[in-house]
Design an enzyme around this catalytic site. Structure first.
Site, PDB file in Angstrom:
ATOM      1  N   ILE A  31       0.891  -1.173   0.142  1.00 39.02           N
ATOM      2  CA  ILE A  31       0.179  -0.101  -0.219  1.00 39.02           C
ATOM      3  C   ILE A  31       0.906   1.463  -0.084  1.00 39.02           C
ATOM      4  O   ILE A  31       0.459   2.293  -0.331  1.00 39.02           O
ATOM      5  CB  ILE A  31      -1.005  -0.215   1.202  1.00 39.02           C
ATOM      6  CG1 ILE A  31      -2.062   0.901   0.973  1.00 39.02           C
ATOM      7  CG2 ILE A  31      -0.139   0.331   2.514  1.00 39.02           C
ATOM      8  CD1 ILE A  31      -3.197   0.853   2.068  1.00 39.02           C
ATOM      9  N   ASN A  87      11.400  -8.368   7.135  1.00 37.24           N
ATOM     10  CA  ASN A  87      11.428  -7.896   8.376  1.00 37.24           C
ATOM     11  C   ASN A  87      10.909  -8.725   9.457  1.00 37.24           C
ATOM     12  O   ASN A  87       9.957  -9.333   9.258  1.00 37.24           O
ATOM     13  CB  ASN A  87      10.866  -6.536   8.508  1.00 37.24           C
ATOM     14  CG  ASN A  87      11.458  -5.575   7.528  1.00 37.24           C
ATOM     15  OD1 ASN A  87      12.689  -5.483   7.332  1.00 37.24           O
ATOM     16  ND2 ASN A  87      10.806  -4.663   6.878  1.00 37.24           N
ATOM     17  N   SER A  95       6.037  -4.326  10.835  1.00 41.17           N
ATOM     18  CA  SER A  95       4.608  -3.775  11.477  1.00 41.17           C
ATOM     19  C   SER A  95       3.421  -4.642  11.330  1.00 41.17           C
ATOM     20  O   SER A  95       2.375  -4.327  12.093  1.00 41.17           O
ATOM     21  CB  SER A  95       4.290  -2.479  10.820  1.00 41.17           C
ATOM     22  OG  SER A  95       4.505  -2.726   9.353  1.00 41.17           O
ATOM     23  N   HIS A 100       5.890 -12.068   5.621  1.00 39.12           N
ATOM     24  CA  HIS A 100       5.693 -11.309   4.429  1.00 39.12           C
ATOM     25  C   HIS A 100       7.027 -11.238   3.716  1.00 39.12           C
ATOM     26  O   HIS A 100       7.966 -10.681   4.285  1.00 39.12           O
ATOM     27  CB  HIS A 100       4.924 -10.385   4.244  1.00 39.12           C
ATOM     28  CG  HIS A 100       5.013  -9.272   5.349  1.00 39.12           C
ATOM     29  ND1 HIS A 100       4.774  -9.255   6.679  1.00 39.12           N
ATOM     30  CD2 HIS A 100       5.946  -8.076   5.163  1.00 39.12           C
ATOM     31  CE1 HIS A 100       5.172  -8.089   7.273  1.00 39.12           C
ATOM     32  NE2 HIS A 100       5.726  -7.488   6.303  1.00 39.12           N
TER      33      HIS A 100
HETATM   34  P1  DGP Z   1       6.691  -4.562   7.578  1.00 40.29           P
HETATM   35  O1  DGP Z   1       7.238  -2.946   8.111  1.00 40.29           O
HETATM   36  O2  DGP Z   1       7.815  -5.430   7.316  1.00 40.29           O
HETATM   37  O3  DGP Z   1       5.964  -5.435   8.437  1.00 40.29           O
HETATM   38  O4  DGP Z   1       5.756  -4.582   6.296  1.00 40.29           O
HETATM   39  C1  DGP Z   1       4.501  -4.322   6.384  1.00 40.29           C
HETATM   40  C2  DGP Z   1       4.146  -3.559   5.036  1.00 40.29           C
HETATM   41  O5  DGP Z   1       2.900  -3.741   4.753  1.00 40.29           O
HETATM   42  C3  DGP Z   1       4.468  -2.067   4.719  1.00 40.29           C
HETATM   43  O6  DGP Z   1       5.403  -1.978   3.557  1.00 40.29           O
HETATM   44  C4  DGP Z   1       3.116  -1.418   4.464  1.00 40.29           C
HETATM   45  C5  DGP Z   1       2.309  -2.827   3.840  1.00 40.29           C
HETATM   46  N1  DGP Z   1       0.847  -2.645   4.372  1.00 40.29           N
HETATM   47  C6  DGP Z   1       0.230  -2.072   5.524  1.00 40.29           C
HETATM   48  N2  DGP Z   1      -0.951  -1.951   5.412  1.00 40.29           N
HETATM   49  C7  DGP Z   1      -1.459  -2.545   4.327  1.00 40.29           C
HETATM   50  C8  DGP Z   1      -2.645  -2.756   3.787  1.00 40.29           C
HETATM   51  O7  DGP Z   1      -3.657  -2.531   4.358  1.00 40.29           O
HETATM   52  N3  DGP Z   1      -2.601  -3.145   2.354  1.00 40.29           N
HETATM   53  C9  DGP Z   1      -1.431  -3.457   1.578  1.00 40.29           C
HETATM   54  N4  DGP Z   1      -1.556  -3.773   0.435  1.00 40.29           N
HETATM   55  N5  DGP Z   1      -0.115  -3.287   2.160  1.00 40.29           N
HETATM   56  C10 DGP Z   1      -0.272  -2.796   3.621  1.00 40.29           C
END
Ligand code: DGP
Length: 114
Positions: A31, A87, A95, A100
């Site tokens: 996102i 991460n 986060s 992932h």
């Molecule tokens: P991390 O910090 O490694 O846990 O990455 C989490 C990622 O998830 C971050 O790059 C933003 C993404 N993200 C957070 N919320 C959403 C969402 O609602 N939809 C999508 N497609 N990605 C999201």
């Protein structure tokens, strides 16, 4: 798992720009992309992080890596190069506690990361 954002995307309860799905993994656009290509590859099964992997998850995570390789090719970054980031935990700023693989490409990526 209830209250897991990525489980919600996997189940369709939460919208996601899904670019790939099979019986064990799916991939969708981040996102908040940090590169021209920024996909997230996740197992459908809820696994919180690398720190919580079990032996039975090895096939799924290996498959996720193969899917990342294929998606890199499909999104045109195989030759230019790409990065796969997982991460894990607070110091890595994980986060979303659903494991992932970030697939990042389409620009020169800095090293070391911040
Ligand atoms: P991390 O910090 O490694 O846990 O990455 C989490 C990622 O998830 C971050 O790059 C933003 C993404 N993200 C957070 N919320 C959403 C969402 O609602 N939809 C999508 N497609 N990605 C999201």
């Amino acid at each position: 798992m209830a209250d897991c954002l990525f489980c919600g995307i996997a189940s369709g309860e939460i919208p996601g720009d899904i670019v790939y799905r099979d019986e064990s993994v799916l991939a969708f656009r981040d996102i908040d992309p940090k590169a021209p290509v920024h996909l997230l590859i996740i197992p459908g099964k809820h696994i919180a992080g690398v720190d919580k992997l079990e032996a039975e998850d090895e096939e799924t995570i290996g498959h996720a890596m193969s899917v990342a390789r294929r998606l890199a090719a499909e999104h045109g970054v195989s030759e230019s190069g790409f990065r796969i980031v997982v991460n894990t935990g607070p110091d890595a700023a994980q986060s979303v506690r659903h494991i992932h693989l970030h697939l990042l490409g389409g620009r020169a990526l800095d090293w070391p990361p911040g």
